[in-house]
Scaffold this motif. Structure first.
Motif, PDB file in Angstrom:
ATOM      1  N   PHE A 401       0.830  -1.204   0.000  1.00 51.75           N
ATOM      2  CA  PHE A 401       0.000   0.000   0.000  1.00 51.75           C
ATOM      3  C   PHE A 401       0.867   1.258   0.000  1.00 51.75           C
ATOM      4  N   PHE A 402       0.412   2.276  -0.724  1.00 53.38           N
ATOM      5  CA  PHE A 402       1.112   3.557  -0.718  1.00 53.38           C
ATOM      6  C   PHE A 402       0.107   4.661  -0.423  1.00 53.38           C
ATOM      7  N   SER A 403       0.621   5.786   0.046  1.00 47.54           N
ATOM      8  CA  SER A 403      -0.238   6.896   0.433  1.00 47.54           C
ATOM      9  C   SER A 403      -0.790   7.601  -0.804  1.00 47.54           C
ATOM     10  N   LEU A 404      -2.071   7.899  -0.785  1.00 49.96           N
ATOM     11  CA  LEU A 404      -2.713   8.607  -1.894  1.00 49.96           C
ATOM     12  C   LEU A 404      -2.771  10.118  -1.657  1.00 49.96           C
ATOM     13  N   LYS A 405      -2.079  10.576  -0.609  1.00 49.25           N
ATOM     14  CA  LYS A 405      -2.165  11.991  -0.245  1.00 49.25           C
ATOM     15  C   LYS A 405      -1.613  12.889  -1.343  1.00 49.25           C
ATOM     16  N   TYR A 406      -0.505  12.458  -1.972  1.00 49.44           N
ATOM     17  CA  TYR A 406       0.103  13.245  -3.050  1.00 49.44           C
ATOM     18  C   TYR A 406       0.168  12.372  -4.305  1.00 49.44           C
ATOM     19  N   LEU A 407      -0.150  12.943  -5.453  1.00 50.92           N
ATOM     20  CA  LEU A 407      -0.250  12.175  -6.683  1.00 50.92           C
ATOM     21  C   LEU A 407       1.074  11.572  -7.114  1.00 50.92           C
ATOM     22  N   ASP A 408       2.183  12.266  -6.891  1.00 53.88           N
ATOM     23  CA  ASP A 408       3.480  11.778  -7.336  1.00 53.88           C
ATOM     24  C   ASP A 408       4.335  11.247  -6.204  1.00 53.88           C
ATOM     25  N   SER A 409       3.735  10.951  -5.065  1.00 55.79           N
ATOM     26  CA  SER A 409       4.489  10.514  -3.898  1.00 55.79           C
ATOM     27  C   SER A 409       4.824   9.031  -3.990  1.00 55.79           C
ATOM     28  N   MET A 412       5.152   4.993   1.276  1.00 52.54           N
ATOM     29  CA  MET A 412       4.450   3.758   1.571  1.00 52.54           C
ATOM     30  C   MET A 412       3.788   3.881   2.940  1.00 52.54           C
ATOM     31  N   ILE A 413       2.622   3.283   3.091  1.00 50.92           N
ATOM     32  CA  ILE A 413       1.925   3.349   4.377  1.00 50.92           C
ATOM     33  C   ILE A 413       2.680   2.543   5.425  1.00 50.92           C
ATOM     34  N   GLY A 414       3.175   1.397   5.064  1.00 54.41           N
ATOM     35  CA  GLY A 414       3.958   0.587   5.991  1.00 54.41           C
ATOM     36  C   GLY A 414       5.444   0.720   5.735  1.00 54.41           C
ATOM     37  N   PRO A 415       6.277   0.146   6.606  1.00 57.60           N
ATOM     38  CA  PRO A 415       7.727   0.203   6.399  1.00 57.60           C
ATOM     39  C   PRO A 415       8.113  -0.576   5.155  1.00 57.60           C
ATOM     40  N   VAL A 416       9.204  -0.179   4.537  1.00 55.03           N
ATOM     41  CA  VAL A 416       9.656  -0.854   3.320  1.00 55.03           C
ATOM     42  C   VAL A 416      11.176  -0.895   3.287  1.00 55.03           C
ATOM     43  N   LEU A 417      11.694  -2.057   2.919  1.00 49.60           N
ATOM     44  CA  LEU A 417      13.130  -2.260   2.721  1.00 49.60           C
ATOM     45  C   LEU A 417      13.307  -2.939   1.381  1.00 49.60           C
ATOM     46  N   VAL A 476       4.648  -4.422   3.985  1.00 49.59           N
ATOM     47  CA  VAL A 476       3.411  -4.924   4.572  1.00 49.59           C
ATOM     48  C   VAL A 476       2.394  -5.158   3.452  1.00 49.59           C
ATOM     49  N   ALA A 477       1.836  -6.366   3.429  1.00 52.20           N
ATOM     50  CA  ALA A 477       0.850  -6.732   2.417  1.00 52.20           C
ATOM     51  C   ALA A 477      -0.563  -6.482   2.946  1.00 52.20           C
ATOM     52  N   ALA A 478      -1.552  -6.699   2.081  1.00 51.94           N
ATOM     53  CA  ALA A 478      -2.936  -6.398   2.445  1.00 51.94           C
ATOM     54  C   ALA A 478      -3.531  -7.430   3.384  1.00 51.94           C
ATOM     55  N   ALA A 479      -3.325  -8.707   3.099  1.00 56.46           N
ATOM     56  CA  ALA A 479      -3.943  -9.761   3.904  1.00 56.46           C
ATOM     57  C   ALA A 479      -3.407 -11.101   3.448  1.00 56.46           C
ATOM     58  N   TRP A 480      -3.522 -12.105   4.318  1.00 51.24           N
ATOM     59  CA  TRP A 480      -3.238 -13.469   3.911  1.00 51.24           C
ATOM     60  C   TRP A 480      -4.379 -13.993   3.051  1.00 51.24           C
ATOM     61  N   LEU A 481      -4.028 -14.589   1.928  1.00 51.53           N
ATOM     62  CA  LEU A 481      -4.995 -15.330   1.124  1.00 51.53           C
ATOM     63  C   LEU A 481      -4.878 -16.825   1.403  1.00 51.53           C
ATOM     64  N   VAL A 482      -3.630 -17.278   1.530  1.00 48.38           N
ATOM     65  CA  VAL A 482      -3.328 -18.667   1.884  1.00 48.38           C
ATOM     66  C   VAL A 482      -2.294 -18.633   3.000  1.00 48.38           C
ATOM     67  N   LYS A 483      -2.521 -19.404   4.041  1.00 53.55           N
ATOM     68  CA  LYS A 483      -1.606 -19.454   5.177  1.00 53.55           C
ATOM     69  C   LYS A 483      -1.421 -20.902   5.584  1.00 53.55           C
ATOM     70  N   ASP A 484      -0.178 -21.371   5.505  1.00 53.88           N
ATOM     71  CA  ASP A 484       0.122 -22.759   5.866  1.00 53.88           C
ATOM     72  C   ASP A 484      -0.778 -23.737   5.110  1.00 53.88           C
TER      73      ASP A 484
END
Length: 593
Positions: A401-409, A412-417, A476-484
């Motif tokens: 996910f990324f912030s929609l506050k600025y069009l060219d920004s 990222m909403i969560g941490p990213v490496l 950070v992703a949106a949600a688990w679709l498949v887990k274990d």
């Protein structure tokens, strides 16, 4: 625990050797070869990766090599890890086939095209003839596209058990026993090393009826070759078996088998319906005669093998479809999802990158598997193809996910490496609380983890390194679709916006072979249903990425979605195994403000 006592190790290795011969008889030669190579590499005794020969000689060579290597490997754990990854899942599937004549559920997801040819001549006489030149062009196209022609035995095993085939398998079949099959087709099969099925009706053996037919001597020569499978095609080739009475039908189906077996000295296990025409009565006679499978055809309903009605009605494509440009079924060929290990959790970041398109539960999905997973954090928002340009990555899906506050920004909403630009960027504090409990994806050089995100613990480099010390990428992703290995229920999505809406969705995860896989649902779908689809498609773990208008997938510079998605600043990418991960792309963020 490592067993270091030489006597103990020898005992365990001897027990291991006892099952090798059975295992190699069950595995396709290519998989047996792969197992031998893997053990050789573990032992340090390999200098080159020569393929074993096909047929019985190949099995014996593979067995001898495996026995030699097993005796050299000092670490018993290494042997059993290799067994687990390569052997145990294969044996489990082999010994648990679907009830005959049902096609295995895993095999229904694969895309194996079976192509049907008739006469092969220097010059065409009727529309269904193929010239020698055209046939070799088809064979060359098969080679250029990286397809693997497989034997009909391999196909039958796959359809019964769900055992995966090579990445891009196809089956070649030639009907009616024409003279051109021996004169022209057989030499080309030997030249290219391609297996094929020849369906023969016995009445016209060796006769010239305006078209020549193979003689018994020629057919014996072909039948003795491991590349050739002989199938019965009836005695007289009636136009419609359905119109025959029971006595006539029994004669056509049973006597053809008996005659071929007596003349050739081999078991005839497969039948091909003349002109593809059959019904349940005809199929029952085929079953009673002792055939294991039957081939059909239809001018109006061509299907992949896994989509067939049953083992007694394997569908085929006409030869004209093979070279039909982008509409050809060869471009959808896929050998099926990998099998789960008995003890799941391993990773394989050394496989070549492969694209597969398939349909699961009436939902079209595109999967790209293999290579090494990386993330790229761009300096602004771009199309995924633009972000990949100038990098060594060959495929990518839009990421977190990324912030929609600025069009060219690129915030990222969560941490990213990202290892591409080697910079950890903390999450956007104003919105990061929305991500509590979502999957935090951690990628290392040889593994990946999906853990519950806690902003108090995981919003610093030290925090993510506490979970994975060698972490190279994180987001950070949106949600688990498949887990274990399990699809996730509606309750697990919590307050995620539009999780139950029907929309295009992007995802990435790890398949049953431990390979990283990115992909998109080409048909709009809700999150719960997508999780069920991905389990059937062979995912061990999968998380949803930014979806809806952002859903993007690219491969080798081309977008694989049929619309223009919203530009994004972050992608999950796959690079070839030998990549050095260098990049000169100006789109990649060097400093994120």
């Amino acid at each position: 625990m490592r067993i270091q006592h030489k006597y103990q190790s020898t005992l365990v290795i001897n027990q291991f050797q006892k099952i090798l011969f059975l295992a190699l008889l069950l595995l396709p030669v290519g998989q047996a070869n792969s197992l031998a190579i893997d053990l050789q590499e573990k032992s340090g005794e390999i200098t080159c990766k020569n393929e074993f020969n096909s047929g019985k000689v190949g099995v014996n060579n593979a067995l001898n090599k495996l026995v030699q290597v097993a005796s050299l490997v000092g670490e018993v754990e290494t042997i059993f890890q290799t067994m687990n990854r390569n052997l145990a899942p294969q044996l489990a599937a082999y010994f648990n086939p679907s009830a005959w004549p049902k096609i295995n559920d895993r095999a229904t997801l694969a895309k194996v095209p079976v192509f049907m040819y008739h006469d092969i001549l220097p010059e065409k006489e009727v529309f269904f003839d193929v010239t020698v030149k055209e046939l070799e062009q088809h064979f060359q196209l098969i080679k250029e596209q990286g397809l693997t022609p497989i034997s009909y035995d391999q196909l039958v095993t796959h359809l019964r058990t769900g055992l995966p085939l090579p990445e891009k398998p196809i089956v070649l079949t030639f009907d009616d026993g024409y003279g051109g099959h021996y004169e022209y087709v057989y030499p080309l099969l030997k030249k290219y090393g391609y297996p094929a099925v020849f369906s023969v009706y016995t009445l016209n053996m060796g006769k010239d009826t305006g078209r020549t037919h193979v003689s018994w001597e020629q057919l014996k020569e072909m039948a003795a070759d491991p590349l050739v499978t002989i199938a019965s095609h009836s005695v007289t080739h009636p136009k419609d078996l359905r119109l025959l009475n029971d006595e006539q039908l029994k004669m056509e189906i049973e006597q053809s088998k008996q005659i071929l077996e007596a003349q050739l000295g081999i078991d005839i296990r497969y039948f091909t319906y003349p002109e593809g025409k059959y019904d349940q009565r005809v199929a029952k006679f085929v079953e009673k005669a002792g055939y294991l499978s039957a081939l059909t055809m239809s001018d109006t309903d061509e299907r992949f093998a896994g989509e067939s009605e049953s083992m007694l009605a394997i569908a085929r494509f006409g030869q004209s479809r093979l070279a039909q440009g982008e509409a050809s079924p060869i471009y959808q060929a896929w050998g099926g999802a990998k099998l789960p290990n008995f003890w799941s959790g391993g990773f394989d970041f050394s496989a070549e990158v492969q694209v597969n398109k398939t349909t699961v539960d009436e939902t079209d999905i595109t999967l790209i598997s293999g290579g090494k997973p990386v993330t790229i954090h761009a300096k602004s928002r771009y199309q995924v193809t633009e972000i990949l340009a100038g990098t060594e990555a060959v495929a990518a899906v839009d990421g977190g996910f990324f912030s929609l506050k600025y069009l060219d920004s690129n915030v990222m909403i969560g941490p990213v490496l990202s290892q591409i630009n080697n910079k950890f960027v903390p999450g956007y504090r104003g919105e990061m609380s929305k991500l509590i409990g979502r999957p935090l994806v951690l990628i290392g050089p040889q593994s990946a983890k999906f853990i519950v995100f806690d902003p108090l613990k995981h919003n610093t480099l030290q925090g993510v390194e506490a979970v994975m010390s060698n972490v190279t990428d994180a987001f950070v992703a949106a949600a688990w679709l498949v887990k274990d290995n399990q699809p996730q229920s509606a309750e697990t999505f919590g307050s995620l916006f539009d999780y139950d809406a029907i929309r295009h969705r992007a995802f990435w995860g790890i398949n049953q072979a431990g390979q990283p896989t990115v992909g998109v649902a080409n048909d709009p779908i809700d999150s719960v249903s997508l999780g069920k689809v991905l389990v059937k498609a062979g995912f061990r773990d999968a998380v949803m990425l930014d979806s809806g208008a952002s859903t993007s997938l690219a491969y080798k510079g081309e977008s694989l979605v049929g619309y223009t998605p919203r530009p994004v600043p972050h992608v999950v990418a796959l690079v070839p195994p030998a990549s050095t991960l260098k990049s000169t792309n100006c789109a990649i963020a060097q400093e994120v403000k």
